[in-house]
Design an enzyme around this catalytic site. Structure first.
Site, PDB file in Angstrom:
ATOM      1  N   GLU A  70     -11.532   5.092  -5.210  1.00  0.00           N
ATOM      2  CA  GLU A  70     -11.779   3.658  -5.095  1.00  0.00           C
ATOM      3  C   GLU A  70     -12.268   3.044  -6.409  1.00  0.00           C
ATOM      4  OE1 GLU A  70     -11.054   1.736  -2.709  1.00  0.00           O
ATOM      5  OE2 GLU A  70     -10.609   3.137  -1.097  1.00  0.00           O
ATOM      6  N   ARG A 130      -0.962  -5.339   4.669  1.00  0.00           N
ATOM      7  CA  ARG A 130      -0.244  -4.882   3.483  1.00  0.00           C
ATOM      8  C   ARG A 130       0.995  -4.115   3.934  1.00  0.00           C
ATOM      9  NH1 ARG A 130      -5.101  -1.619   0.613  1.00  0.00           N
ATOM     10  NH2 ARG A 130      -5.004  -0.680   2.690  1.00  0.00           N
ATOM     11  N   ARG A 184       0.863  -1.189   0.000  1.00  0.00           N
ATOM     12  CA  ARG A 184       0.000   0.000   0.000  1.00  0.00           C
ATOM     13  C   ARG A 184       0.893   1.230   0.000  1.00  0.00           C
ATOM     14  NH1 ARG A 184      -2.597   4.234   0.035  1.00  0.00           N
ATOM     15  NH2 ARG A 184      -4.789   4.424   0.685  1.00  0.00           N
TER      16      ARG A 184
END
Length: 269
Positions: A102, A144, A94
């Protein structure tokens, strides 16, 4: 008869003389030296002496520049969206300090300029070797890795914000380049790049912020499910893109469903 008497004593005398004579040959004992002999007067430097070849231990390879700088070089195997990638080994990365619209959240519709951001990210890094740089945190709550991403001389996090594909979004304590990202966002907005021109509703109020203290309010229109920020109660139903706050405290019943994973923190990305 006389001849016989003469020969017989002669033969006996010969036999006696032969048996009593001393041995004329002598045996010499031979000794084998464990060292090679050197002839007297011969220069020792002329000897052909073969020394064993010494074993050579290869020098240890020095650490790569990336390791010394605390960075990691790896190959991008997939692009998930505008700010998330997957590297060899299956680990997801990330991007730190930015947020793109999104496109893959099943709880939300595809947001304005989300597909363009994903396409640009894919164009930049898909199938390529990138350098990952860590800040303070190792991972987010989704496990992540949190990293800054570089490819060649391009700082990918900065590029996406500066060209209008992403917002600058601060997530303490990982704020090493946050001032740079904020400046990049101002530049993109001033020049109407990317989402700043394509999305009519985009304005300064759409830029994600980190909520630390509640804003000034009379309190009458603030839903108690969000005690550190002032968000009006439902209806109307609000989504994260409709508000300016990020990573704020959420209490039940969470009427706007900002805390999708029920960890007590709303609008985390």
């Amino acid at each position: 008869m006389r001849l016989k008497n003469f020969i017989t004593p002669l033969l006996i005398s010969v036999l006696l003389l032969t048996g009593c004579s001393p041995t004329t040959s002598t045996e010499t004992e031979q000794t084998v030296s464990p060292f090679p002999s050197v002839n007297e007067g011969e220069n020792s430097s002329s000897q052909d002496i073969t020394s064993p070849t010494p074993s050579v231990t290869p020098a240890q390879s020095p650490q790569s520049i990336s390791q010394v700088l605390g960075a990691q070089t790896t190959m991008v195997t997939a692009v998930i969206d505008g700010d998330t990638i997957e590297i060899e080994g299956g680990q997801r990365i990330r991007y730190i300090g930015i947020n793109t619209p999104e496109t893959v959240d099943p709880r939300k519709p595809v947001e304005c300029f989300g597909r363009e951001a994903s396409s640009k990210n894919k164009e930049l890094v898909a199938g390529k070797s990138v350098r990952l740089e860590k800040d303070i945190s190792e991972t987010d709550k989704y496990r992540r890795l949190l990293r800054y991403v570089f490819i060649g001389n391009v700082f990918v996090n900065d590029y996406l914000v500066r060209q209008g594909y992403a917002y600058a979004s601060s997530y303490p304590p990982d704020v090493k380049y946050q001032n740079q990202f904020n400046q990049a966002e101002r530049e993109a907005k001033t020049n109407s790049r990317g989402l700043w021109s394509a999305c009519s509703s985009t304005s300064t109020t759409n830029t994600p912020q980190t909520a630390t203290t509640p804003p000034s309010t009379n309190g009458s229109n603030c839903d108690p499910s969000y005690p550190t920020v002032c968000i009006p109660p439902s209806p109307p139903d609000l989504d994260c893109p409709d508000i300016t706050y990020r990573r704020f405290k959420v209490l039940p019943p969470d009427p706007h469903r900002f805390d999708g994973d029920h960890d007590g923190v709303g609008c985390e990305s």
